[in-house]
Design an enzyme around this catalytic site. Structure first.
Site, PDB file in Angstrom:
ATOM      1  N   HIS A 186      -3.567   7.102   3.358  1.00 26.12           N
ATOM      2  CA  HIS A 186      -3.901   5.812   2.767  1.00 26.12           C
ATOM      3  C   HIS A 186      -5.284   5.393   3.272  1.00 26.12           C
ATOM      4  O   HIS A 186      -5.645   5.642   4.420  1.00 26.12           O
ATOM      5  CB  HIS A 186      -2.857   4.759   3.140  1.00 26.12           C
ATOM      6  CG  HIS A 186      -3.224   3.387   2.668  1.00 26.12           C
ATOM      7  ND1 HIS A 186      -3.623   3.153   1.374  1.00 26.12           N
ATOM      8  CD2 HIS A 186      -3.281   2.194   3.310  1.00 26.12           C
ATOM      9  CE1 HIS A 186      -3.912   1.868   1.253  1.00 26.12           C
ATOM     10  NE2 HIS A 186      -3.716   1.262   2.411  1.00 26.12           N
TER      11      HIS A 186
ATOM     12  N   ASN B 179     -10.085  -0.620   0.438  1.00 19.88           N
ATOM     13  CA  ASN B 179      -8.641  -0.431   0.395  1.00 19.88           C
ATOM     14  C   ASN B 179      -8.128  -0.935  -0.961  1.00 19.88           C
ATOM     15  O   ASN B 179      -8.184  -2.125  -1.243  1.00 19.88           O
ATOM     16  CB  ASN B 179      -8.007  -1.214   1.555  1.00 19.88           C
ATOM     17  CG  ASN B 179      -6.497  -1.079   1.622  1.00 19.88           C
ATOM     18  OD1 ASN B 179      -5.869  -0.547   0.707  1.00 19.88           O
ATOM     19  ND2 ASN B 179      -5.914  -1.562   2.701  1.00 19.88           N
TER      20      ASN B 179
ATOM     21  N   CYS C  86       0.816  -1.222   0.000  1.00 26.58           N
ATOM     22  CA  CYS C  86       0.000   0.000   0.000  1.00 26.58           C
ATOM     23  C   CYS C  86       0.846   1.267   0.000  1.00 26.58           C
ATOM     24  O   CYS C  86       0.341   2.341  -0.303  1.00 26.58           O
ATOM     25  CB  CYS C  86      -0.929   0.020   1.203  1.00 26.58           C
ATOM     26  SG  CYS C  86      -1.936  -1.446   1.348  1.00 26.58           S
TER      27      CYS C  86
HETATM   28  C1  LIG Z   1      -9.752  -6.035   9.895  1.00 27.72           C
HETATM   29  C2  LIG Z   1     -10.275  -5.272  11.088  1.00 27.72           C
HETATM   30  C3  LIG Z   1     -11.384  -4.330  10.647  1.00 27.72           C
HETATM   31  C4  LIG Z   1     -10.843  -6.287  12.055  1.00 27.72           C
HETATM   32  O1  LIG Z   1     -11.292  -5.647  13.221  1.00 27.72           O
HETATM   33  P1  LIG Z   1     -11.017  -6.302  14.660  1.00 27.72           P
HETATM   34  O2  LIG Z   1     -11.785  -5.580  15.659  1.00 27.72           O
HETATM   35  O3  LIG Z   1      -9.536  -6.409  14.831  1.00 27.72           O
HETATM   36  O4  LIG Z   1     -11.667  -7.677  14.427  1.00 27.72           O
HETATM   37  P2  LIG Z   1     -11.193  -9.073  14.950  1.00 27.72           P
HETATM   38  O5  LIG Z   1     -10.307  -9.689  13.940  1.00 27.72           O
HETATM   39  O6  LIG Z   1     -10.730  -8.989  16.372  1.00 27.72           O
HETATM   40  O7  LIG Z   1     -12.562  -9.749  14.922  1.00 27.72           O
HETATM   41  C5  LIG Z   1     -13.606  -9.447  15.801  1.00 27.72           C
HETATM   42  C6  LIG Z   1     -14.732 -10.400  15.500  1.00 27.72           C
HETATM   43  O8  LIG Z   1     -15.324 -10.032  14.250  1.00 27.72           O
HETATM   44  C7  LIG Z   1     -15.297 -11.135  13.376  1.00 27.72           C
HETATM   45  N1  LIG Z   1     -15.141 -10.697  12.007  1.00 27.72           N
HETATM   46  C8  LIG Z   1     -13.997 -10.495  11.310  1.00 27.72           C
HETATM   47  N2  LIG Z   1     -14.270 -10.079  10.065  1.00 27.72           N
HETATM   48  C9  LIG Z   1     -15.609 -10.014   9.991  1.00 27.72           C
HETATM   49  C10 LIG Z   1     -16.492  -9.644   8.957  1.00 27.72           C
HETATM   50  N3  LIG Z   1     -16.068  -9.253   7.737  1.00 27.72           N
HETATM   51  N4  LIG Z   1     -17.804  -9.670   9.217  1.00 27.72           N
HETATM   52  C11 LIG Z   1     -18.270 -10.036  10.405  1.00 27.72           C
HETATM   53  N5  LIG Z   1     -17.481 -10.402  11.422  1.00 27.72           N
HETATM   54  C12 LIG Z   1     -16.159 -10.382  11.203  1.00 27.72           C
HETATM   55  C13 LIG Z   1     -14.148 -11.972  13.838  1.00 27.72           C
HETATM   56  O9  LIG Z   1     -14.276 -13.304  13.402  1.00 27.72           O
HETATM   57  C14 LIG Z   1     -14.258 -11.836  15.330  1.00 27.72           C
HETATM   58  O10 LIG Z   1     -15.270 -12.667  15.820  1.00 27.72           O
HETATM   59  P3  LIG Z   1     -15.055 -13.460  17.203  1.00 27.72           P
HETATM   60  O11 LIG Z   1     -14.867 -12.386  18.235  1.00 27.72           O
HETATM   61  O12 LIG Z   1     -16.311 -14.213  17.304  1.00 27.72           O
HETATM   62  O13 LIG Z   1     -13.823 -14.280  16.971  1.00 27.72           O
HETATM   63  C15 LIG Z   1      -9.158  -4.465  11.756  1.00 27.72           C
HETATM   64  O14 LIG Z   1      -8.325  -5.319  12.485  1.00 27.72           O
HETATM   65  C16 LIG Z   1      -8.329  -3.673  10.772  1.00 27.72           C
HETATM   66  O15 LIG Z   1      -8.801  -2.791  10.110  1.00 27.72           O
HETATM   67  N6  LIG Z   1      -7.011  -3.951  10.706  1.00 27.72           N
HETATM   68  C17 LIG Z   1      -6.134  -3.282   9.794  1.00 27.72           C
HETATM   69  C18 LIG Z   1      -6.241  -3.945   8.458  1.00 27.72           C
HETATM   70  C19 LIG Z   1      -5.609  -3.162   7.350  1.00 27.72           C
HETATM   71  O16 LIG Z   1      -5.653  -1.963   7.330  1.00 27.72           O
HETATM   72  N7  LIG Z   1      -4.998  -3.867   6.386  1.00 27.72           N
HETATM   73  C20 LIG Z   1      -4.440  -3.310   5.235  1.00 27.72           C
HETATM   74  C21 LIG Z   1      -3.175  -2.603   5.515  1.00 27.72           C
HETATM   75  S1  LIG Z   1      -2.602  -1.766   4.092  1.00 27.72           S
END
Ligand SMILES: CC(C)(COP(=O)(O)OP(=O)(O)OC[C@H]1O[C@@H](n2cnc3c(N)ncnc32)[C@H](O)[C@@H]1OP(=O)(O)O)[C@@H](O)C(=O)NCCC(=O)NCCS
Lengths: 333, 76
Positions: free
Chosen positions: A256, A286, A116
């Protein structure tokens, strides 16, 4: 620095595939909901490339629009850089195909992969060639067909990304304008947090990798989130300091577009008014290397960035990598 | 009330945008309407304020303001 020229953005362009995939559409693929995606990420919909479109096809469109906007003919371009994490193929470089299709016959061409952060890295490299006088005009493109490298059975990743391309022509600008500072960083110890494990030389494609779906994007969301919040804050601050600007000098921020929540956190820390921050993650998700140049292009075309404005581009990505650039927007020569 | 509690309270108010009287020792982050990403940022802010590292396994067990205060007391 004595003898170096100042470098700025002569023109920008972007291309988004027509097909829209909404959060509702995602609900039919994985166990997710519009509400979850919106509240955790701010994403409402993303674009998906047509089956016959590869990354170079998107890159060519964005590149052509940037050339038009800059008033530069393809033959005038000295170098074409394509940043991506989803190239057409291993060999040859997508940038060579793009330069050929654009008619940039004189241009050197190569691919750049800092995920990215590729557009910032690309613009930084371009600026050095121009600053020294070796080149006059460089076309930098960020283009991605993320939908081909995503696992549409993995809700942790597939809802986050989209396809698109953005581009910019960089060239010399009057002294004292253009890019005021550049900051780039990398930390491979965090490489596992966001990767495509298989399909390269470490883990060549095999029946097993196909079964494990390890040729698709794998991500530890929490780890990347923590890194991102910190990287956005640190990199913006360093770009400001290196440029000798105070936070209140900043006219516009182009971050970004990974997650609205990450943008909100950076905006809060920087203390900039949210109305002066470009956001497209709601519409495009993204787009990795394409997010920043598309955001920049849309902000410029909407008249949100004007000559004389002090802006910051800031991004982060797999690698892990990060980068920022302070720019005093220059009138096109 | 301890000094640590007051500092935690200030960070919680800032990060979660809640009212001061809602931030009691027994209040859970869920009560305060924090989702998982709010908690990630809250943990980062606590780590910075108290100059400690809170591993994810530990962070997952901290559900209330009181547990956060106790954790900081024990690990500072
Ligand atoms: C991806 C992101 C939104 C997830 O949020 P989070 O709060 O960390 O979510 P978690 O992974 O802890 O998941 C929380 C719960 O939601 C669930 N979940 C994950 N994706 C889901 C989706 N698309 N829909 C519904 N539930 C979802 C998980 O399974 C988890 O459930 P559980 O508690 O029963 O296990 C967040 O971590 C994020 O934005 N990270 C940065 C990613 C990024 O920017 N990447 C690109 C970099 S260039």
């Amino acid at each position: 620095m004595a003898g170096l020229r100042d470098v700025g953005f002569w023109g920008t362009g972007s291309y988004l595939p027509e097909k829209i995939m909404t959060n509702k559409d995602m609900e039919s693929l994985v166990a997710t909901s519009d509400e979850w995606i919106r509240t955790r990420t701010g994403i409402r919909e993303r674009r998906i490339a047509a089956p016959e479109q590869a990354t170079s096809d998107l890159a060519v469109e964005a590149g052509r629009r940037a050339l038009e906007n800059a008033g530069v003919a393809p033959e005038e371009i000295d170098m074409v850089i394509v940043g991506s994490c989803a190239f057409d193929m291993f060999l040859p470089a997508t940038a060579c195909l793009v330069a050929d299709r654009l008619g940039a016959r004189r241009a050197a061409a190569f691919d750049l992969e800092t995920a990215c952060t590729s557009f910032i890295y690309g613009a930084a490299i371009a600026s050095q060639f121009i600053a020294t006088g070796m080149y006059e005009k460089v076309l930098v493109i960020g283009a991605e067909v993320m939908s081909r490298i995503l696992d549409f059975t993995d809700r942790n990743t597939c809802v986050l990304f989209g396809d698109g391309a953005g581009a910019a022509v960089l060239g010399p600008v009057p002294a004292g304008q253009g890019i005021r500072s550049i900051h780039l960083g990398a930390d491979g110890s965090g490489g596992k947090a966001l990767s495509i494990p298989a399909g390269g030389t470490r883990m060549p494609v095999s029946e097993q990798t196909l079964k494990d779906r390890s040729h698709y994007v794998k991500m530890n969301g929490k780890e990347v989130y923590k890194f991102a919040v910190k990287a956005m804050d640190d990199a913006s601050t360093i770009a400001l300091e290196k440029a000798g600007w105070q936070p209140e000098d900043l006219d516009f921020l182009v971050p970004h577009q990974a997650n609205q929540r990450i943008i909100d956190s950076a905006v809060k820390k920087l203390g900039i008014d949210p109305s002066r921050v470009e956001v497209n993650v709601d519409r495009y998700g993204n787009m990795s290397a394409a997010s920043l140049p598309v955001a920049l292009d849309e902000a410029v075309r909407a008249g949100k960035i004007n000559a004389g404005d002090r802006i910051i581009l800031v991004g982060f990505g797999a690698g892990l990598t990060w980068g920022s650039m302070a720019i005093q927007w220059a009138q096109r020569p | 009330m301890s000094d640590i509690f007051e500092k935690v309270k200030a960070i919680v108010i800032e990060q979660l945008g809640v009212e001061a009287d809602e931030v009691r020792m027994e209040a859970s982050f869920e009560d305060l309407n924090a989702d998982s990403l709010d908690i990630v940022e809250l943990v980062m802010a606590l780590e910075e304020e108290f100059d400690i590292e809170i591993p994810d396994e530990d962070a997952e067990k901290i559900k209330t303001i009181g547990q956060a205060v106790d954790y900081i007391k024990q690990n500072k």
